[in-house]
Design a protein around this motif. Structure first.
Motif, PDB file in Angstrom:
ATOM      1  N   GLU A 157       0.882  -1.167   0.000  1.00  0.00           N
ATOM      2  CA  GLU A 157       0.000   0.000   0.000  1.00  0.00           C
ATOM      3  C   GLU A 157       0.918   1.215   0.000  1.00  0.00           C
ATOM      4  N   ILE A 158       0.795   2.014  -1.042  1.00  0.00           N
ATOM      5  CA  ILE A 158       1.714   3.150  -1.187  1.00  0.00           C
ATOM      6  C   ILE A 158       0.926   4.457  -1.285  1.00  0.00           C
ATOM      7  N   TYR A 159       1.588   5.521  -0.853  1.00  0.00           N
ATOM      8  CA  TYR A 159       1.020   6.859  -0.996  1.00  0.00           C
ATOM      9  C   TYR A 159       1.485   7.422  -2.340  1.00  0.00           C
ATOM     10  N   THR A 179      -4.813   6.089  -0.992  1.00  0.00           N
ATOM     11  CA  THR A 179      -3.599   5.306  -1.199  1.00  0.00           C
ATOM     12  C   THR A 179      -3.754   4.446  -2.447  1.00  0.00           C
ATOM     13  N   ASN A 210       5.752   3.796   3.357  1.00  0.00           N
ATOM     14  CA  ASN A 210       4.698   2.969   2.770  1.00  0.00           C
ATOM     15  C   ASN A 210       4.608   1.633   3.490  1.00  0.00           C
TER      16      ASN A 210
END
Length: 137
Positions: free
Chosen positions: A78-80, A106, A128
Protein backbone atom coordinates in the motif's frame (compact mmCIF):
# COMPACT_ATOMS: atom_id res chain seq x y z
CA UNK A 1 -10.23 -34.08 -15.28
CA UNK A 2 -10.23 -30.28 -14.86
CA UNK A 3 -13.27 -28.52 -13.41
CA UNK A 4 -14.49 -25.13 -14.64
CA UNK A 5 -15.67 -22.78 -11.91
CA UNK A 6 -18.26 -20.26 -13.05
CA UNK A 7 -19.32 -19.02 -9.59
CA UNK A 8 -17.43 -16.84 -7.11
CA UNK A 9 -13.93 -18.24 -6.63
CA UNK A 10 -13.45 -19.60 -3.10
CA UNK A 11 -9.84 -20.78 -2.93
CA UNK A 12 -10.18 -21.93 0.68
CA UNK A 13 -13.01 -24.32 -0.22
CA UNK A 14 -11.20 -25.58 -3.32
CA UNK A 15 -7.99 -26.32 -1.40
CA UNK A 16 -9.94 -27.85 1.51
CA UNK A 17 -11.45 -30.41 -0.88
CA UNK A 18 -8.20 -31.15 -2.73
CA UNK A 19 -5.07 -29.62 -1.19
CA UNK A 20 -2.71 -30.54 -4.02
CA UNK A 21 -4.82 -29.07 -6.82
CA UNK A 22 -3.83 -26.18 -9.07
CA UNK A 23 -6.18 -23.33 -9.97
CA UNK A 24 -5.60 -21.65 -13.33
CA UNK A 25 -6.90 -18.10 -13.03
CA UNK A 26 -7.09 -15.97 -16.20
CA UNK A 27 -5.91 -12.37 -15.85
CA UNK A 28 -6.87 -10.16 -18.76
CA UNK A 29 -5.27 -6.88 -19.73
CA UNK A 30 -6.94 -4.16 -17.68
CA UNK A 31 -8.33 -6.45 -14.95
CA UNK A 32 -7.13 -4.44 -11.96
CA UNK A 33 -7.11 -5.90 -8.46
CA UNK A 34 -7.42 -9.59 -9.41
CA UNK A 35 -4.76 -10.44 -6.81
CA UNK A 36 -6.57 -8.84 -3.86
CA UNK A 37 -8.35 -12.11 -3.04
CA UNK A 38 -4.99 -13.80 -2.45
CA UNK A 39 -3.85 -11.45 0.32
CA UNK A 40 -4.19 -13.22 3.65
CA UNK A 41 -5.59 -16.31 1.97
CA UNK A 42 -4.32 -19.83 1.47
CA UNK A 43 -3.42 -19.50 -2.22
CA UNK A 44 -0.08 -18.47 -3.72
CA UNK A 45 0.84 -17.85 -7.35
CA UNK A 46 3.38 -20.50 -8.34
CA UNK A 47 3.57 -19.99 -12.09
CA UNK A 48 2.42 -17.69 -14.87
CA UNK A 49 1.52 -18.77 -18.41
CA UNK A 50 1.35 -16.22 -21.22
CA UNK A 51 -1.68 -17.11 -23.34
CA UNK A 52 -1.78 -13.98 -25.51
CA UNK A 53 -0.82 -10.30 -25.21
CA UNK A 54 -4.22 -9.77 -23.53
CA UNK A 55 -4.33 -12.82 -21.24
CA UNK A 56 -2.10 -14.56 -18.72
CA UNK A 57 -2.99 -17.64 -16.70
CA UNK A 58 -1.86 -17.49 -13.08
CA UNK A 59 -1.29 -20.91 -11.53
CA UNK A 60 -2.43 -20.80 -7.90
CA UNK A 61 -1.70 -23.55 -5.38
CA UNK A 62 -2.32 -23.97 -1.66
CA UNK A 63 0.39 -22.32 0.43
CA UNK A 64 0.83 -25.63 2.27
CA UNK A 65 1.50 -27.55 -0.95
CA UNK A 66 3.30 -25.21 -3.34
CA UNK A 67 5.10 -26.59 -6.35
CA UNK A 68 8.67 -25.56 -7.14
CA UNK A 69 8.81 -21.80 -7.55
CA UNK A 70 10.73 -19.46 -9.78
CA UNK A 71 12.81 -16.44 -8.79
CA UNK A 72 10.14 -13.77 -9.43
CA UNK A 73 8.01 -12.79 -6.44
CA UNK A 74 4.64 -11.05 -6.50
CA UNK A 75 4.85 -8.43 -3.73
CA UNK A 76 1.85 -6.41 -2.57
CA UNK A 77 2.11 -2.96 -1.00
CA UNK A 78 0.00 0.00 0.00
CA UNK A 79 1.71 3.15 -1.19
CA UNK A 80 1.02 6.86 -1.00
CA UNK A 81 0.99 8.64 -4.37
CA UNK A 82 4.18 10.62 -3.72
CA UNK A 83 7.25 10.88 -5.87
CA UNK A 84 9.69 9.82 -3.11
CA UNK A 85 8.86 6.14 -3.45
CA UNK A 86 9.01 6.14 -7.23
CA UNK A 87 12.32 8.01 -7.23
CA UNK A 88 13.90 5.35 -4.99
CA UNK A 89 12.33 2.32 -6.67
CA UNK A 90 14.03 1.11 -9.81
CA UNK A 91 13.40 -1.79 -12.16
CA UNK A 92 16.31 -3.83 -10.79
CA UNK A 93 14.42 -4.12 -7.47
CA UNK A 94 10.80 -4.44 -8.63
CA UNK A 95 8.42 -3.39 -11.38
CA UNK A 96 4.74 -2.52 -11.06
CA UNK A 97 2.41 -5.25 -12.30
CA UNK A 98 -0.91 -3.73 -11.23
CA UNK A 99 -2.22 -0.73 -9.28
CA UNK A 100 -5.59 0.00 -7.74
CA UNK A 101 -6.62 3.32 -6.13
CA UNK A 102 -8.46 3.25 -2.81
CA UNK A 103 -11.03 5.61 -1.31
CA UNK A 104 -8.48 6.47 1.40
CA UNK A 105 -6.17 8.08 -1.17
CA UNK A 106 -3.60 5.31 -1.20
CA UNK A 107 -2.71 2.87 -3.95
CA UNK A 108 -2.74 -0.90 -3.57
CA UNK A 109 0.01 -2.11 -5.85
CA UNK A 110 1.34 -5.45 -7.02
CA UNK A 111 5.03 -5.57 -7.87
CA UNK A 112 7.17 -8.23 -9.47
CA UNK A 113 10.69 -8.48 -8.08
CA UNK A 114 13.47 -10.85 -7.11
CA UNK A 115 14.62 -9.41 -3.74
CA UNK A 116 11.92 -9.03 -1.09
CA UNK A 117 14.30 -7.48 1.47
CA UNK A 118 15.37 -4.64 -0.84
CA UNK A 119 11.74 -3.99 -1.73
CA UNK A 120 10.62 -3.85 1.91
CA UNK A 121 13.54 -1.54 2.81
CA UNK A 122 12.52 0.97 0.13
CA UNK A 123 8.86 0.78 1.21
CA UNK A 124 9.67 1.39 4.86
CA UNK A 125 12.14 4.20 4.13
CA UNK A 126 9.45 6.08 2.19
CA UNK A 127 6.64 5.57 4.76
CA UNK A 128 4.70 2.97 2.77
CA UNK A 129 3.32 -0.41 3.91
CA UNK A 130 4.30 -3.89 2.80
CA UNK A 131 1.25 -6.18 2.61
CA UNK A 132 2.95 -9.46 1.73
CA UNK A 133 4.14 -11.83 -0.93
CA UNK A 134 1.36 -13.63 -2.78
CA UNK A 135 3.62 -16.09 -4.53
CA UNK A 136 6.47 -16.77 -6.92
CA UNK A 137 6.67 -17.75 -10.53
Amino acid sequence: MPDVITDELDLGAIFAENADTSVYFPVFCGSNGWWGELLGGDGVVTDKLIISPECQMMVIRAAKHPSPRGPNQLLAAEIYPASGFFKKMNSSIATVSDMLATDAGTILALFSGKNQNQFVNILESTGNSYLGCIGRY
